[in-house]
Design a protein around this motif. Structure first.
Motif, PDB file in Angstrom:
ATOM      1  N   ARG A 287       0.811  -1.227   0.000  1.00 34.50           N
ATOM      2  CA  ARG A 287       0.000   0.000   0.000  1.00 34.50           C
ATOM      3  C   ARG A 287       0.843   1.275   0.000  1.00 34.50           C
ATOM      4  O   ARG A 287       0.310   2.378  -0.038  1.00 34.50           O
ATOM      5  N   VAL A 288       2.173   1.111   0.066  1.00 31.12           N
ATOM      6  CA  VAL A 288       3.067   2.268   0.130  1.00 31.12           C
ATOM      7  C   VAL A 288       3.432   2.737  -1.280  1.00 31.12           C
ATOM      8  O   VAL A 288       3.653   1.927  -2.182  1.00 31.12           O
ATOM      9  N   ASN A 289       3.513   4.042  -1.450  1.00 30.31           N
ATOM     10  CA  ASN A 289       3.878   4.631  -2.738  1.00 30.31           C
ATOM     11  C   ASN A 289       5.352   4.378  -3.043  1.00 30.31           C
ATOM     12  O   ASN A 289       6.204   4.478  -2.167  1.00 30.31           O
ATOM     13  N   LEU A 290       5.660   4.059  -4.300  1.00 27.49           N
ATOM     14  CA  LEU A 290       7.036   3.799  -4.706  1.00 27.49           C
ATOM     15  C   LEU A 290       7.940   4.996  -4.416  1.00 27.49           C
ATOM     16  O   LEU A 290       9.086   4.823  -3.986  1.00 27.49           O
ATOM     17  N   LYS A 291       7.447   6.195  -4.625  1.00 26.72           N
ATOM     18  CA  LYS A 291       8.261   7.391  -4.406  1.00 26.72           C
ATOM     19  C   LYS A 291       8.701   7.510  -2.953  1.00 26.72           C
ATOM     20  O   LYS A 291       9.810   7.978  -2.665  1.00 26.72           O
ATOM     21  N   PHE A 292       7.846   7.090  -2.028  1.00 28.65           N
ATOM     22  CA  PHE A 292       8.213   7.110  -0.611  1.00 28.65           C
ATOM     23  C   PHE A 292       9.379   6.150  -0.358  1.00 28.65           C
ATOM     24  O   PHE A 292      10.359   6.504   0.318  1.00 28.65           O
ATOM     25  N   LEU A 293       9.284   4.941  -0.901  1.00 29.78           N
ATOM     26  CA  LEU A 293      10.342   3.957  -0.692  1.00 29.78           C
ATOM     27  C   LEU A 293      11.656   4.430  -1.307  1.00 29.78           C
ATOM     28  O   LEU A 293      12.730   4.234  -0.737  1.00 29.78           O
ATOM     29  N   GLU A 294      11.587   5.070  -2.478  1.00 31.50           N
ATOM     30  CA  GLU A 294      12.804   5.573  -3.104  1.00 31.50           C
ATOM     31  C   GLU A 294      13.399   6.740  -2.330  1.00 31.50           C
ATOM     32  O   GLU A 294      14.622   6.892  -2.262  1.00 31.50           O
ATOM     33  N   ALA A 295      12.536   7.537  -1.708  1.00 25.93           N
ATOM     34  CA  ALA A 295      13.030   8.658  -0.903  1.00 25.93           C
ATOM     35  C   ALA A 295      13.761   8.155   0.338  1.00 25.93           C
ATOM     36  O   ALA A 295      14.763   8.735   0.775  1.00 25.93           O
ATOM     37  N   VAL A 296      13.278   7.072   0.905  1.00 26.08           N
ATOM     38  CA  VAL A 296      13.864   6.531   2.149  1.00 26.08           C
ATOM     39  C   VAL A 296      15.057   5.622   1.861  1.00 26.08           C
ATOM     40  O   VAL A 296      16.075   5.682   2.551  1.00 26.08           O
ATOM     41  N   PHE A 297      14.961   4.797   0.819  1.00 25.33           N
ATOM     42  CA  PHE A 297      15.970   3.760   0.581  1.00 25.33           C
ATOM     43  C   PHE A 297      16.788   3.952  -0.691  1.00 25.33           C
ATOM     44  O   PHE A 297      17.652   3.132  -0.995  1.00 25.33           O
ATOM     45  N   GLY A 298      16.522   5.016  -1.446  1.00 27.67           N
ATOM     46  CA  GLY A 298      17.269   5.221  -2.680  1.00 27.67           C
ATOM     47  C   GLY A 298      16.936   4.154  -3.708  1.00 27.67           C
ATOM     48  O   GLY A 298      15.778   3.751  -3.858  1.00 27.67           O
ATOM     49  N   LYS A 299      17.971   3.662  -4.410  1.00 28.89           N
ATOM     50  CA  LYS A 299      17.752   2.672  -5.465  1.00 28.89           C
ATOM     51  C   LYS A 299      17.115   1.394  -4.929  1.00 28.89           C
ATOM     52  O   LYS A 299      16.417   0.683  -5.660  1.00 28.89           O
ATOM     53  N   MET A 300      17.363   1.091  -3.663  1.00 21.52           N
ATOM     54  CA  MET A 300      16.806  -0.128  -3.101  1.00 21.52           C
ATOM     55  C   MET A 300      15.283  -0.044  -2.963  1.00 21.52           C
ATOM     56  O   MET A 300      14.605  -1.058  -2.825  1.00 21.52           O
ATOM     57  N   GLY A 301      14.737   1.180  -3.016  1.00 18.17           N
ATOM     58  CA  GLY A 301      13.292   1.357  -2.895  1.00 18.17           C
ATOM     59  C   GLY A 301      12.518   0.595  -3.956  1.00 18.17           C
ATOM     60  O   GLY A 301      11.500  -0.047  -3.664  1.00 18.17           O
ATOM     61  N   LEU A 302      13.011   0.636  -5.201  1.00 19.90           N
ATOM     62  CA  LEU A 302      12.344  -0.088  -6.285  1.00 19.90           C
ATOM     63  C   LEU A 302      12.433  -1.593  -6.066  1.00 19.90           C
ATOM     64  O   LEU A 302      11.475  -2.335  -6.331  1.00 19.90           O
ATOM     65  N   PHE A 303      13.583  -2.047  -5.571  1.00 20.25           N
ATOM     66  CA  PHE A 303      13.766  -3.467  -5.263  1.00 20.25           C
ATOM     67  C   PHE A 303      12.717  -3.922  -4.246  1.00 20.25           C
ATOM     68  O   PHE A 303      12.055  -4.947  -4.424  1.00 20.25           O
ATOM     69  N   ILE A 304      12.542  -3.145  -3.173  1.00 21.10           N
ATOM     70  CA  ILE A 304      11.570  -3.496  -2.131  1.00 21.10           C
ATOM     71  C   ILE A 304      10.153  -3.486  -2.701  1.00 21.10           C
ATOM     72  O   ILE A 304       9.348  -4.395  -2.442  1.00 21.10           O
ATOM     73  N   TYR A 305       9.843  -2.463  -3.493  1.00 20.52           N
ATOM     74  CA  TYR A 305       8.507  -2.320  -4.077  1.00 20.52           C
ATOM     75  C   TYR A 305       8.171  -3.518  -4.957  1.00 20.52           C
ATOM     76  O   TYR A 305       7.087  -4.113  -4.867  1.00 20.52           O
TER      77      TYR A 305
END
Length: 394
Positions: free
Chosen positions: A206-224
């Protein structure tokens, strides 16, 4: 429209323990540890009975025996594991069109397109039953639309079970699971996600991809992508490779230099042996280091064409010294040999004496006849992991 993917992940349960129990049935039902000496060895594999006490692979044997003093420690018989692995591989080879052997006890199978002629889940079931019947070893499998989901399905099916995640049900399967179940997420990443109130994979969905990228950088997309079941990676059979590599993710971050060097030695021996068996030479070596925060560094070095570990190991150790910040614990480590070409490994030993050449030939002959790593450096046997060493498993 793309065909629905049917990816199967197969995993032999407590592989080394299961093999030892075939030869010694008195071990059945008891907490068993496959590992080194009580003083300086580590756990290579543990039975489910031992895991109930908190014992896991790569744990010092001494610590494991404190958790479970009555555990039975077995040194292990390396040739048996190689033989059993080859037996299972042959069964899979004879029954499926496309497979990838990712470790001594783990396989990915691509049955995409088979649904036009045969039920993929039925075929995977028959394959599992044949392995159990012919080898006597417990085995689990998961089937899904991707490699990541298939592996997670296998983990849910263990021990000695099977599970299919139907198409369209991927996110539903993932949602109730703890984020720790996602392959590739380290402890520090999980703790950071917990701080944001994200505990279940469904929370991540339910989390927005942009939030994950802001917090984790490139790893945000991996988590998403992992949380949403997105994984397009292919099942890659053995082919004409330009490089070979092995890597291992630790259950607990490591910063002991001796431990890391011993693991690198075992990895390098394994890769060098593969080169010689395939009559190949490498002219570039590299190591990969990933820290707890997922920051990843690679360092490589050009070398003269070789497949001899007495040349490769000092180079790998030197790369570790150059690339590792000794104050930071390591989460993942890997070795890659690349720029491969065909050729006999003897051509780079012209500066050595006949004794060394005969030694390599004798080592390769013994390992070929009795199983990989039947004979190797003592340091390479002290510590290892299932992803690079055929004697160490979950």
């Amino acid at each position: 429209m793309d065909a629905k993917r049917y990816i199967v992940h197969i995993d032999l349960d407590s592989f080394f323990v299961s093999v030892e129990r075939k030869f010694d049935p008195s071990l059945i039902g008891k907490p068993v540890i496959i590992g080194g000496s009580k003083d300086r060895g580590v756990v290579s594999s543990a039975s489910y009975e031992a895991r109930a006490y908190g014992i896991h692979s790569a744990m010092p044997t001494r610590q494991a025996l404190k958790l479970c003093p009555h555990a039975i420690v077995v040194r292990g018989t390396h040739g048996r594991y190689s033989d059993a692995s080859r037996e299972v591989t042959q069964i899979i080879h004879d029954m499926v069109p496309l497979y990838q052997k990712s470790s001594v006890d783990e396989f990915y199978i691509d049955l995409t397109g088979m649904d036009r002629f045969y039920d993929p889940y039925k075929l995977a079931t028959e394959l599992r039953q044949k392995v159990i019947r012919d080898t006597g070893l417990p085995i689990s499998f998961g089937m899904a639309s991707s490699k990541t989901l298939a592996k997670m399905a296998t983990n849910s099916a263990k021990p000695n079970g099977q599970l299919w995640i139907p198409h369209g049900k991927e996110k539903e399967f993932l949602a109730p699971l703890n984020i720790r179940k996602l392959p590739g997420l380290g402890e520090s990443t999980c703790q950071k996600l917990y701080q944001y109130g994200l505990e279940k994979i469904g929370d991540l969905q339910r989390v927005n991809l942009k939030f994950l990228e802001a917090v984790f950088g490139k790893m945000g997309l991996f988590i998403y992508n992992k949380a949403n079941g997105i994984d397009d990676s292919e099942v890659a059979p053995h082919g004409d490779r330009k490089s070979i590599s092995i890597e291992h993710t630790f259950e607990s971050d490591i910063k002991d230099q001796r431990t890391l060097e011993n693991i690198l030695i075992a990895m390098t021996e394994e890769l060098a042996g593969k080169l010689r068996r395939e009559n190949k030479l490498a002219s570039c070596l590299a190591i990969k280091i990933r820290y707890a925060n997922f920051e990843t560094h690679t360092q490589q070095q050009k070398i003269a064409f070789t497949a001899a570990e007495h040349i490769l190991i000092p180079g790998i150790k030197n790369l570790l010294r150059k690339s590792w910040n000794h104050h930071r614990p390591i989460r993942l480590i890997g070795v890659r040999l690349s720029n491969l070409c065909s050729g006999s490994y003897q051509i780079n030993l012209f500066e050595d004496n006949e004794e060394r050449i005969r030694l390599y030939q004798a080592m390769d002959d013994i390992n070929f006849r009795f199983g990989d790593k039947t004979i190797c450096r003592a340091s390479g046997m002290e510590i290892g992991a299932r992803t690079f060493n055929p004697f160490l498993a979950k």
